[in-house]
Design a protein around this motif. Structure first.
Motif, mmCIF file in Angstrom:
data_model
loop_
_atom_site.group_PDB
_atom_site.id
_atom_site.type_symbol
_atom_site.label_atom_id
_atom_site.label_comp_id
_atom_site.label_asym_id
_atom_site.label_seq_id
_atom_site.Cartn_x
_atom_site.Cartn_y
_atom_site.Cartn_z
ATOM 1 N N MET A 67 36.631 40.183 23.272
ATOM 2 C CA MET A 67 36.404 41.207 24.255
ATOM 3 C C MET A 67 36.299 40.603 25.651
ATOM 4 S SD MET A 67 33.878 43.902 22.248
ATOM 5 C CE MET A 67 32.671 43.683 23.466
ATOM 6 N N LEU A 68 35.654 39.448 25.743
ATOM 7 C CA LEU A 68 35.526 38.799 27.047
ATOM 8 C C LEU A 68 36.890 38.371 27.591
ATOM 9 C CD1 LEU A 68 32.329 36.663 26.443
ATOM 10 C CD2 LEU A 68 32.533 38.812 27.681
ATOM 11 N N ILE A 69 37.754 37.926 26.708
ATOM 12 C CA ILE A 69 39.106 37.539 27.147
ATOM 13 C C ILE A 69 39.864 38.756 27.644
ATOM 14 C CG2 ILE A 69 41.320 36.628 26.346
ATOM 15 C CD1 ILE A 69 39.704 34.838 24.422
ATOM 16 N N ALA A 70 39.720 39.883 26.963
ATOM 17 C CA ALA A 70 40.391 41.113 27.393
ATOM 18 C C ALA A 70 39.887 41.547 28.768
ATOM 19 C CB ALA A 70 40.164 42.218 26.372
ATOM 20 N N ILE A 71 38.595 41.433 29.004
ATOM 21 C CA ILE A 71 38.038 41.780 30.315
ATOM 22 C C ILE A 71 38.581 40.837 31.382
ATOM 23 C CG2 ILE A 71 35.917 41.869 31.680
ATOM 24 C CD1 ILE A 71 34.494 42.733 29.110
ATOM 25 N N GLY A 72 38.606 39.542 31.061
ATOM 26 C CA GLY A 72 39.126 38.556 32.005
ATOM 27 C C GLY A 72 40.584 38.800 32.352
ATOM 28 N N VAL A 73 41.386 39.112 31.348
ATOM 29 C CA VAL A 73 42.813 39.390 31.584
ATOM 30 C C VAL A 73 42.975 40.635 32.445
ATOM 31 C CG1 VAL A 73 44.958 40.110 30.451
ATOM 32 C CG2 VAL A 73 43.635 38.208 29.522
ATOM 33 N N ALA A 74 42.187 41.670 32.165
ATOM 34 C CA ALA A 74 42.286 42.908 32.944
ATOM 35 C C ALA A 74 41.912 42.677 34.405
ATOM 36 C CB ALA A 74 41.390 43.978 32.329
ATOM 37 N N PHE A 75 40.834 41.931 34.644
ATOM 38 C CA PHE A 75 40.451 41.648 36.033
ATOM 39 C C PHE A 75 41.462 40.748 36.724
ATOM 40 C CE2 PHE A 75 35.878 42.721 35.005
ATOM 41 C CZ PHE A 75 35.885 43.871 35.784
ATOM 42 N N TYR A 76 41.978 39.762 36.010
ATOM 43 C CA TYR A 76 42.981 38.876 36.602
ATOM 44 C C TYR A 76 44.244 39.654 36.952
ATOM 45 C CZ TYR A 76 46.492 35.274 37.112
ATOM 46 O OH TYR A 76 47.515 34.505 37.586
ATOM 47 N N GLU A 77 44.629 40.554 36.094
ATOM 48 C CA GLU A 77 45.837 41.344 36.324
ATOM 49 C C GLU A 77 45.678 42.221 37.564
ATOM 50 O OE1 GLU A 77 49.645 42.402 35.833
ATOM 51 O OE2 GLU A 77 48.576 40.898 34.658
ATOM 52 N N GLN A 78 44.473 42.689 37.846
ATOM 53 C CA GLN A 78 44.254 43.530 39.019
ATOM 54 C C GLN A 78 44.337 42.741 40.326
ATOM 55 O OE1 GLN A 78 43.888 46.905 39.207
ATOM 56 N NE2 GLN A 78 44.476 46.801 37.058
ATOM 57 N N THR A 79 44.105 41.419 40.257
ATOM 58 C CA THR A 79 44.131 40.631 41.482
ATOM 59 C C THR A 79 45.521 40.137 41.849
ATOM 60 O OG1 THR A 79 43.624 38.601 40.285
ATOM 61 C CG2 THR A 79 41.761 39.855 41.142
ATOM 62 N N THR A 80 46.465 40.211 40.906
ATOM 63 C CA THR A 80 47.809 39.725 41.199
ATOM 64 C C THR A 80 48.550 40.735 42.069
ATOM 65 O OG1 THR A 80 48.711 40.710 39.174
ATOM 66 C CG2 THR A 80 47.950 38.425 39.046
ATOM 67 N N ALA A 81 49.523 40.236 42.818
ATOM 68 C CA ALA A 81 50.307 41.099 43.700
ATOM 69 C C ALA A 81 51.236 42.003 42.893
ATOM 70 C CB ALA A 81 51.118 40.252 44.667
#
Length: 53
Positions: A1-15
């Protein structure tokens, strides 16, 4: 679950945001929360047992 949260937040920061990655990460997170909440006992578990008898 933590990895999924991390991926979701990282995806929001990309252009170049990919909606599918965010949706999959959210689905994995919700599935994990469902599994976690299934293990948590209910507050009314004792009352439900008394009602059955």
């Amino acid at each position: 679950m933590l990895i999924a949260i991390g991926v979701a937040f990282y995806e929001q920061t990309t252009a170049d945001k990919n909606v599918y990655v965010g949706v999959i990460a959210m689905a994995v997170f919700m599935f994990g929360m469902m599994r976690l909440s299934a293990k948590t006992p209910s507050k009314n578990q004792e009352k439900e047992k008394e009602d059955v008898q």
